[in-house]
Write an enzyme that holds these catalytic residues in place. Structure first.
Site, short mmCIF file in Angstrom:
data_model
loop_
_atom_site.label_atom_id
_atom_site.label_comp_id
_atom_site.label_asym_id
_atom_site.label_seq_id
_atom_site.Cartn_x
_atom_site.Cartn_y
_atom_site.Cartn_z
CE LYS A 111 113.77 -72.05 -94.04
NZ LYS A 111 114.82 -71.90 -93.06
CE LYS A 195 107.91 -68.78 -89.32
NZ LYS A 195 109.06 -69.66 -89.10
CE LYS A 198 115.79 -64.60 -87.66
NZ LYS A 198 115.50 -65.97 -87.81
#
Ligand code: TYM
Length: 331
Positions: A111, A195, A198
């Site tokens: 991130k 992966k 969402k």
């Protein structure tokens, strides 16, 4: 009978990955165990959120938990920020966490890399794992069911619990992680080496649990695969087809071997259509229950009761941990 804890971030509508990697297993586990399922909104604010969207996502996630089969008579369903013990113990665990070990967490590194480095990410993103440890340790959790991506956070949770117990007093239960054999890492439909997430910017990369049947068909039809036309599981050389096989198998309950046999000699078109059907068959009844729940007062009653129950249990452990560390006064 074990104590189970797991959490999901309200950072967007859940994907079929969250369902197959996590929620589906929660439903099984609640039959024989004492379960806590949490909407971890304080984790969601480690990256910027729009306040109204966050509110909607919290409610939507609560409704999805219930629509998927979480039974509020058996399990405690609650919102993290409504139980202050989480951030309190989270802070205490930060005091025994090392910056070095937090910087080694791959989720932090990923991130931080996406947001142009450490200067541009919040310090809460770094201290996210001690908060997650607090979620788990407050309930004397024995088992934490999660997808593959949470394994490293769980190892840190165990380390922090042991470190605290050795340094202060034997307060915390050391939790075990439980990762499903199939479905622990559902991949993106557009890049099957990544992966399914969402928060992916490309909507075609994931199937949301609230996607309409037509949309699900379209997304699976346009899923990236190879061109050799053989339906077999080979994660390394055929990641796209292998991912669809995993999704199909987890939704229908058919083993991957049986699916390989059933689709031998058939093309990807037919296989994709059947995969879409398996996904729609699982999601349709969940979506119907979701629509009944989302605006109901019942949902609020369940969350109120869940917060009361969780606070009651969490405060007992928090009190012991504060005493062990010498915080506050003797009472
Ligand atoms: P989160 O919100 O990213 O994901 C919720 C759960 O879904 C699993 N999952 C997947 N499983 C299979 N395939 C995928 N593509 C996929 N994507 C997500 C995750 O592994 C997880 O089980 N840090 C956690 C939330 C959390 C938590 C906790 C979990 C906070 N406190 C305490 C367990 C215990 C997270 O971000 O999950």
């Amino acid at each position: 009978m074990h104590t189970i804890f797991s959490g999901i971030q309200p950072s967007g509508t859940l994907t079929i990955g969250n369902y197959l990697g996590a929620i589906q297993h929660f439903i099984e586990l609640q039959k024989e165990n004492d379960c806590y399922f949490c909407i971890v909104d304080e984790h969601a604010i480690t990256v910027p959120q729009d306040r109204l969207k966050l509110r909607n996502n919290i409610r939507s996630l609560a409704a999805l938990y219930l629509a998927s089969g979480i039974n509020p008579e058996k399990s405690t369903l609650f919102i993290q920020s409504e139980v202050p013990a989480h951030t309190q113990l989270g802070w205490m665990l930060q005091s025994i966490s090392y910056i070095g070990e937090l910087e080694r967490m791959t989720q932090f590194k990923d991130k931080a890399a996406k947001s142009a480095g450490k200067e541009a990410v919040s310090s809460a993103l770094l201290t996210y794992p001690p908060l997650m440890a607090s979620d788990i340790l407050l309930y004397k959790t024995d088992v934490v069911p999660v997808g593959e991506d949470q394994k490293q956070h769980l190892e840190l949770t165990r380390n922090l619990a042991e470190r605290f117990n050795n340094k202060f007093n034997d307060i915390f239960t050391i939790p075990e992680v439980r990762i499903p054999e199939v479905g622990a890492r559902i991949m993106s439909l557009q890049d099957p080496t990544k992966k399914m997430s969402k928060s992916d910017e490309n909507e075609k990369a994931f199937i949301s649990m609230l996607d309409e049947p037509k949309k699900i068909e379209k997304k699976i039809k346009s899923a990236v695969t190879d061109s050799d036309g053989i339906v077999t599981f080979d994660a390394e050389n055929k990641p796209g087809i292998s991912n669809l096989l995993t999704i199909h198998s987890s939704c229908s309950g058919e083993s991957i071997e049986n699916l390989e046999t059933a689709f031998a000699g058939k093309g990807y078109g037919e296989f994709k259509q059947a995969t879409a059907k398996a996904v729609i068959d699982i999601l349709k009844p969940i979506q119907e229950r979701y629509n009944e729940l989302i605006n109901s007062e019942k949902l609020d009653e369940i969350l109120d009761k869940g917060a009361d129950n969780a606070s009651f249990e969490a405060n007992k452990v928090l009190k012991k941990a504060k005493k062990a560390m010498g915080l506050g006064r003797v009472k």
